[in-house]
Design a protein around this motif. Structure first.
Motif, PDB file in Angstrom:
ATOM      1  N   SER A 102      55.258  54.416  27.323  1.00  0.00           N
ATOM      2  CA  SER A 102      53.884  54.289  26.826  1.00  0.00           C
ATOM      3  C   SER A 102      53.340  52.981  27.403  1.00  0.00           C
ATOM      4  CB  SER A 102      53.850  54.270  25.299  1.00  0.00           C
ATOM      5  OG  SER A 102      54.505  53.123  24.812  1.00  0.00           O
ATOM      6  N   VAL A 103      52.125  53.080  27.939  1.00  0.00           N
ATOM      7  CA  VAL A 103      51.585  51.958  28.728  1.00  0.00           C
ATOM      8  C   VAL A 103      50.188  51.621  28.243  1.00  0.00           C
ATOM      9  CG1 VAL A 103      50.919  51.241  31.059  1.00  0.00           C
ATOM     10  CG2 VAL A 103      52.861  52.774  30.771  1.00  0.00           C
ATOM     11  N   LEU A 104      49.862  50.328  28.267  1.00  0.00           N
ATOM     12  CA  LEU A 104      48.467  49.892  28.088  1.00  0.00           C
ATOM     13  C   LEU A 104      48.136  48.961  29.245  1.00  0.00           C
ATOM     14  CD1 LEU A 104      45.811  49.515  26.519  1.00  0.00           C
ATOM     15  CD2 LEU A 104      46.950  47.713  25.194  1.00  0.00           C
ATOM     16  N   LEU A 105      47.019  49.246  29.909  1.00  0.00           N
ATOM     17  CA  LEU A 105      46.576  48.404  31.023  1.00  0.00           C
ATOM     18  C   LEU A 105      45.322  47.650  30.577  1.00  0.00           C
ATOM     19  CD1 LEU A 105      46.491  47.493  34.019  1.00  0.00           C
ATOM     20  CD2 LEU A 105      45.439  49.685  34.586  1.00  0.00           C
ATOM     21  N   CYS A 106      45.369  46.320  30.607  1.00  0.00           N
ATOM     22  CA  CYS A 106      44.223  45.508  30.186  1.00  0.00           C
ATOM     23  C   CYS A 106      43.590  44.835  31.386  1.00  0.00           C
ATOM     24  CB  CYS A 106      44.667  44.447  29.177  1.00  0.00           C
ATOM     25  SG  CYS A 106      45.180  45.189  27.631  1.00  0.00           S
ATOM     26  N   GLU A 107      42.304  45.017  31.546  1.00  0.00           N
ATOM     27  CA  GLU A 107      41.576  44.472  32.687  1.00  0.00           C
ATOM     28  C   GLU A 107      40.453  43.556  32.176  1.00  0.00           C
ATOM     29  OE1 GLU A 107      41.447  44.146  36.036  1.00  0.00           O
ATOM     30  OE2 GLU A 107      39.433  43.297  35.787  1.00  0.00           O
ATOM     31  N   LYS A 108      40.385  42.399  32.804  1.00  0.00           N
ATOM     32  CA  LYS A 108      39.431  41.369  32.356  1.00  0.00           C
ATOM     33  C   LYS A 108      37.965  41.772  32.558  1.00  0.00           C
ATOM     34  CE  LYS A 108      38.706  36.461  33.474  1.00  0.00           C
ATOM     35  NZ  LYS A 108      39.313  35.377  34.277  1.00  0.00           N
ATOM     36  N   THR A 109      37.699  42.434  33.676  1.00  0.00           N
ATOM     37  CA  THR A 109      36.316  42.756  34.018  1.00  0.00           C
ATOM     38  C   THR A 109      35.998  44.203  33.619  1.00  0.00           C
ATOM     39  OG1 THR A 109      36.836  43.623  36.213  1.00  0.00           O
ATOM     40  CG2 THR A 109      36.540  41.235  36.038  1.00  0.00           C
ATOM     41  N   GLY A 110      34.797  44.624  33.963  1.00  0.00           N
ATOM     42  CA  GLY A 110      34.398  45.989  33.643  1.00  0.00           C
ATOM     43  C   GLY A 110      34.811  47.002  34.692  1.00  0.00           C
ATOM     44  N   MET A 111      35.540  46.526  35.722  1.00  0.00           N
ATOM     45  CA  MET A 111      35.893  47.430  36.829  1.00  0.00           C
ATOM     46  C   MET A 111      37.351  47.271  37.225  1.00  0.00           C
ATOM     47  SD  MET A 111      32.689  47.159  39.460  1.00  0.00           S
ATOM     48  CE  MET A 111      32.200  45.494  39.081  1.00  0.00           C
ATOM     49  N   VAL A 112      37.946  48.346  37.700  1.00  0.00           N
ATOM     50  CA  VAL A 112      39.283  48.236  38.286  1.00  0.00           C
ATOM     51  C   VAL A 112      39.141  47.780  39.743  1.00  0.00           C
ATOM     52  CG1 VAL A 112      40.316  50.064  36.878  1.00  0.00           C
ATOM     53  CG2 VAL A 112      39.306  50.662  39.082  1.00  0.00           C
ATOM     54  N   GLY A 113      40.204  47.222  40.256  1.00  0.00           N
ATOM     55  CA  GLY A 113      40.241  47.029  41.710  1.00  0.00           C
ATOM     56  C   GLY A 113      40.517  45.625  42.200  1.00  0.00           C
TER      57      GLY A 113
ATOM     58  N   ALA B  34      38.432  25.923  52.253  1.00  0.00           N
ATOM     59  CA  ALA B  34      37.093  25.958  51.644  1.00  0.00           C
ATOM     60  C   ALA B  34      37.222  26.015  50.114  1.00  0.00           C
ATOM     61  CB  ALA B  34      36.336  27.179  52.154  1.00  0.00           C
ATOM     62  N   PRO B  35      36.247  25.453  49.399  1.00  0.00           N
ATOM     63  CA  PRO B  35      36.371  25.397  47.934  1.00  0.00           C
ATOM     64  C   PRO B  35      35.971  26.696  47.244  1.00  0.00           C
ATOM     65  CG  PRO B  35      34.381  24.289  48.640  1.00  0.00           C
ATOM     66  CD  PRO B  35      35.061  24.760  49.890  1.00  0.00           C
ATOM     67  N   PHE B  36      36.116  27.819  47.910  1.00  0.00           N
ATOM     68  CA  PHE B  36      35.844  29.112  47.279  1.00  0.00           C
ATOM     69  C   PHE B  36      36.859  30.117  47.806  1.00  0.00           C
ATOM     70  CE2 PHE B  36      32.972  28.242  50.801  1.00  0.00           C
ATOM     71  CZ  PHE B  36      33.320  29.229  51.690  1.00  0.00           C
ATOM     72  N   SER B  37      36.951  31.242  47.076  1.00  0.00           N
ATOM     73  CA  SER B  37      37.961  32.243  47.414  1.00  0.00           C
ATOM     74  C   SER B  37      37.277  33.539  47.837  1.00  0.00           C
ATOM     75  CB  SER B  37      38.824  32.498  46.173  1.00  0.00           C
ATOM     76  OG  SER B  37      39.729  33.539  46.409  1.00  0.00           O
ATOM     77  N   GLN B  38      38.030  34.400  48.513  1.00  0.00           N
ATOM     78  CA  GLN B  38      37.502  35.745  48.796  1.00  0.00           C
ATOM     79  C   GLN B  38      37.786  36.710  47.649  1.00  0.00           C
ATOM     80  OE1 GLN B  38      37.468  37.360  52.947  1.00  0.00           O
ATOM     81  NE2 GLN B  38      39.134  35.910  53.181  1.00  0.00           N
ATOM     82  N   ALA B  39      38.539  36.249  46.656  1.00  0.00           N
ATOM     83  CA  ALA B  39      38.822  37.115  45.499  1.00  0.00           C
ATOM     84  C   ALA B  39      37.560  37.210  44.633  1.00  0.00           C
ATOM     85  CB  ALA B  39      39.964  36.520  44.687  1.00  0.00           C
ATOM     86  N   PRO B  40      37.430  38.283  43.862  1.00  0.00           N
ATOM     87  CA  PRO B  40      36.310  38.340  42.915  1.00  0.00           C
ATOM     88  C   PRO B  40      36.440  37.184  41.904  1.00  0.00           C
ATOM     89  CG  PRO B  40      37.470  40.452  43.025  1.00  0.00           C
ATOM     90  CD  PRO B  40      38.280  39.477  43.805  1.00  0.00           C
ATOM     91  N   GLU B  41      35.307  36.754  41.348  1.00  0.00           N
ATOM     92  CA  GLU B  41      35.356  35.538  40.527  1.00  0.00           C
ATOM     93  C   GLU B  41      36.179  35.690  39.259  1.00  0.00           C
ATOM     94  OE1 GLU B  41      31.709  33.408  40.180  1.00  0.00           O
ATOM     95  OE2 GLU B  41      31.274  33.688  42.321  1.00  0.00           O
ATOM     96  N   GLY B  42      36.387  36.948  38.825  1.00  0.00           N
ATOM     97  CA  GLY B  42      37.240  37.171  37.642  1.00  0.00           C
ATOM     98  C   GLY B  42      38.688  36.765  37.884  1.00  0.00           C
ATOM     99  N   ASN B  43      39.075  36.652  39.143  1.00  0.00           N
ATOM    100  CA  ASN B  43      40.444  36.213  39.465  1.00  0.00           C
ATOM    101  C   ASN B  43      40.486  34.690  39.362  1.00  0.00           C
ATOM    102  OD1 ASN B  43      40.642  38.899  40.228  1.00  0.00           O
ATOM    103  ND2 ASN B  43      41.870  38.459  42.040  1.00  0.00           N
ATOM    104  N   SER B  44      40.713  34.206  38.158  1.00  0.00           N
ATOM    105  CA  SER B  44      40.673  32.749  37.991  1.00  0.00           C
ATOM    106  C   SER B  44      42.050  32.183  37.665  1.00  0.00           C
ATOM    107  CB  SER B  44      39.631  32.373  36.933  1.00  0.00           C
ATOM    108  OG  SER B  44      39.814  33.166  35.781  1.00  0.00           O
ATOM    109  N   GLY B  45      43.066  32.844  38.138  1.00  0.00           N
ATOM    110  CA  GLY B  45      44.419  32.293  38.017  1.00  0.00           C
ATOM    111  C   GLY B  45      45.001  32.381  36.615  1.00  0.00           C
TER     112      GLY B  45
END
Ligand SMILES: Cc1cc2nc3c(=O)[nH]c(=O)nc-3n(C[C@H](O)[C@H](O)[C@H](O)COP(=O)(O)OP(=O)(O)OC[C@H]3O[C@@H](n4cnc5c(N)ncnc54)[C@H](O)[C@@H]3O)c2cc1C
Length: 561
Positions: free
Chosen positions: A34-45, A289-300
């Motif tokens: 049995s699995v639960l997947l929790c995602e921070k944003t409103g979208m997968v990916g 550079a002081p920015f990432s190519q990851a979406p901003e929700g990826n905050s470590g």
């Protein structure tokens, strides 16, 4: 623990819906957990959705089917050559041992599909390197199958879409840019455009999904078909511990905080260092550079929380804490910035050099994006310029300027790139040493005649030549720079993924500062330190391990009973 109250109880709690997390969740469901997947944003990916989606897994059955059989043994020899004595061998062995099985099982029990590319070479030459078979490409997916869930798939970055929302494959660009060049170009262009026109009637973007978007949509579709619960807008905020062990997590949902008990394990797959300023300052070199190519929700979050709240140890990534791409930047009128990663289209083509402020070359420009940027870091450069002439820009394009010079006038006006009638004026326009630039161009033009780059070996590897121009002889990566006007485009090194992450063992268990596994805590994807120790062996070497370890974690936990 008896006194603890939980809102929910599952076998496997997975945090983050990118390649790593979705594979772990899907594999858990396939194995009967049995699995639960929790995602921070409103979208997968996550970043996966915006990526090429190439998945490096040696020795799969798919390589045989594609007629380019590959083996884990060859890959092991190759990795010994590339990674050398940087350590972490047990994790690479575990990856190679599990890889083919993982892909076969995922394909057998889900809608995830790949084809092994017959030609997509490893990024370095060496014993056991592959020309094809190892890099798996996700098969195109029809987003309409997702129904209303289609809007939950993170779209690719806008610079990678045509006509405001249409995905275009690597092999299709030529047909779209020159539809009248041949009947087959016309047929391809018409097919793509007609499909996109139909999509406009009911969708916000094209539903023909390719690359990373196809992979994410296939994983998502498979999770939906297995009715795996996915909580959106629900970030991990803390762990629930029993002594040293992690037995669950606190999730902040739109309905408030929820305490989830995870009977077998919590999997961290929140996408790695990303935008986390403290981790970037601690681990990344100052040139990045002081920015990432990851979406901003990826905050470590996964890494930071595991270190702060579960006593996890940080892996600094060995040779490099990040994996990098040289990117050119375009400031938009609304204040935002378009980031164009120079992956394959221009750097290896004949008639281009990259220079630093002294006007001199510092690297083999045709190497991998990561190695290009490692050259910048070694030379202490936080910016460099790609320099080419009028013929080059017309033929191959340069960054956002498309082949045929499309967009050139607008992009010049917007200051994206610089143009000058001669090299001295170009050097002045970009503020580099004119003498250095003149000498670099002269040397390049000599090398173009002999076919041999005596300074940096441009065109000397299989991958260099693969990305060059096969029509140019004797070296497909070397051509003269002499036809005015001349162009210069500024690039900066930007992370495409973390290489540093959580210290993990071969079972993807997160380790504490004494090197002991933290019971109940696992990591995959960029939350785990890279098994390639800061090197970049080939195309797909972040998503490959993300998926294989995601699968392996679920498999192990299902077996444990
Ligand atoms: C332009 C580009 C092209 C690339 N092409 C390739 C390629 O072809 N092949 C390859 O191997 N690599 C490629 N990469 C790198 C690759 O995309 C990433 O390394 C990989 O997708 C990371 O996968 P992941 O599962 O670790 O994280 P992600 O895919 O980033 O997913 C992480 C997810 O976790 C969520 N999350 C974050 N914090 C929390 C929290 N607190 N709680 C819950 N959820 C959270 C995020 O919202 C996100 O959805 C590319 C990168 C770029 C930028």
């Amino acid at each position: 623990m008896m006194a603890m109250a939980f809102d929910e109880e599952v076998d496997l709690l997975v945090i983050g819906a990118g390649a790593g997390g979705m594979t772990a969740a899907l594999s858990g469901a396939i194995a009967g957990l049995s699995v639960l997947l929790c995602e921070k944003t409103g979208m997968v990916g996550g970043t996966t959705a915006t990526s090429g989606g190439t998945t490096w897994v040696p020795g799969t059955e798919l390589s045989h089917r594609a007629g380019v059989p590959d083996s884990a043994e060859d890959a092991a020899a190759f990795l010994r050559h590339v990674v050398g004595n940087r350590g972490g061998d047990a994790r690479r062995e575990a990856f190679l041992a599990a890889g083919a099985k993982a892909i076969a099982e995922i394909e057998r029990h889900s809608e995830v599909r790949f084809v092994a590319a017959a030609a997509h070479p490893d990024y370095l030459d060496g014993p056991g390197s592959a020309y094809g078979g190892r890099a798996l490409a996700p098969v195109e997916f029809d987003g309409r199958l997702l129904g209303a869930d289609f809007d939950r798939v993170r779209p690719p970055r806008d610079v990678f879409m045509g006509l405001g929302g249409m995905m275009v494959g690597r092999g299709e660009l030529g047909a779209l840019l020159a539809p009248f060049a041949s009947a087959s170009n016309m047929a391809t262009a018409l097919k793509i455009l007609l499909r996109y026109a139909r999509d406009w009637l009911g969708h916000r973007r094209g539903t023909r999904l390719l690359m990373g978007n196809a992979l994410v949509a296939r994983l998502f579709y498979s999770l939906r078909r297995r009715e795996v619960p996915i909580w959106f807008d629900s970030p991990l905020t803390d762990f629930i511990r029993d002594g040293q062990a992690v037995i669950g997590a606190v999730i902040e949902t739109p309905q408030g905080l929820r305490r989830i008990r995870a009977r077998r394990g919590v999997v961290l797959a929140t996408g790695g260092i990303g935008w986390n300023r403290a981790l970037r300052e601690r681990l990344f070199p100052p040139q990045i550079a002081p920015f990432s190519q990851a979406p901003e929700g990826n905050s470590g979050d996964g890494i930071a929380l595991a270190v702060e709240r579960a006593g996890a140890a940080l892996d600094d990534g060995c040779d490099s804490a990040g994996l990098w791409m040289p990117c050119s930047l375009l400031g938009r009128p609304d204040g935002s910035q378009a980031i164009w990663p120079h992956i394959i289209l221009d750097r290896a083509k004949p008639g281009l050099i990259a220079i630093g402020r002294d006007g001199r070359r510092f690297v083999n420009e045709a190497g991998s994006y990561h190695d290009f940027c490692m050259g910048m870091i070694r030379a202490g450069l936080s910016e460099a310029w790609l320099v080419a002439d009028a013929g080059f820009v017309r033929r191959y394009g340069l960054g956002l300027v498309l082949p045929g010079g499309r967009g050139l006038r607008r992009l010049l006006r917007q200051g994206y790139l610089q143009r000058a009638g001669n090299l001295v004026a170009l050097a002045a326009a970009i503020g580099v040493d004119a003498q250095g630039l003149a000498e670099s161009v002269q040397a390049n033009n000599r090398f173009a005649e002999t076919g041999s780059d005596a300074d940096f070996g441009r065109g000397s590897t299989v991958m260099n030549r693969f990305n060059g121009d096969p029509e140019v002889k004797p070296n497909p990566c070397l051509g003269p720079i002499r036809q005015a006007p001349f162009y210069a485009l500024r690039v900066v090194p930007v992370d495409l993924a973390g290489s540093g992450g959580l210290d993990c063992n071969a079972d993807a268990q997160v380790l504490d500062r004494e090197g002991r596994p933290i019971p109940g805590l696992y990591a995959c994807g960029n939350d785990a330190g890279s098994i390639f120790r800061g090197t970049y062996p080939g195309p797909g070497t972040t998503i490959g391990p993300a998926m294989v370890f995601g699968w392996k974690i679920a498999r192990q936990l299902a077996k444990r009973g």
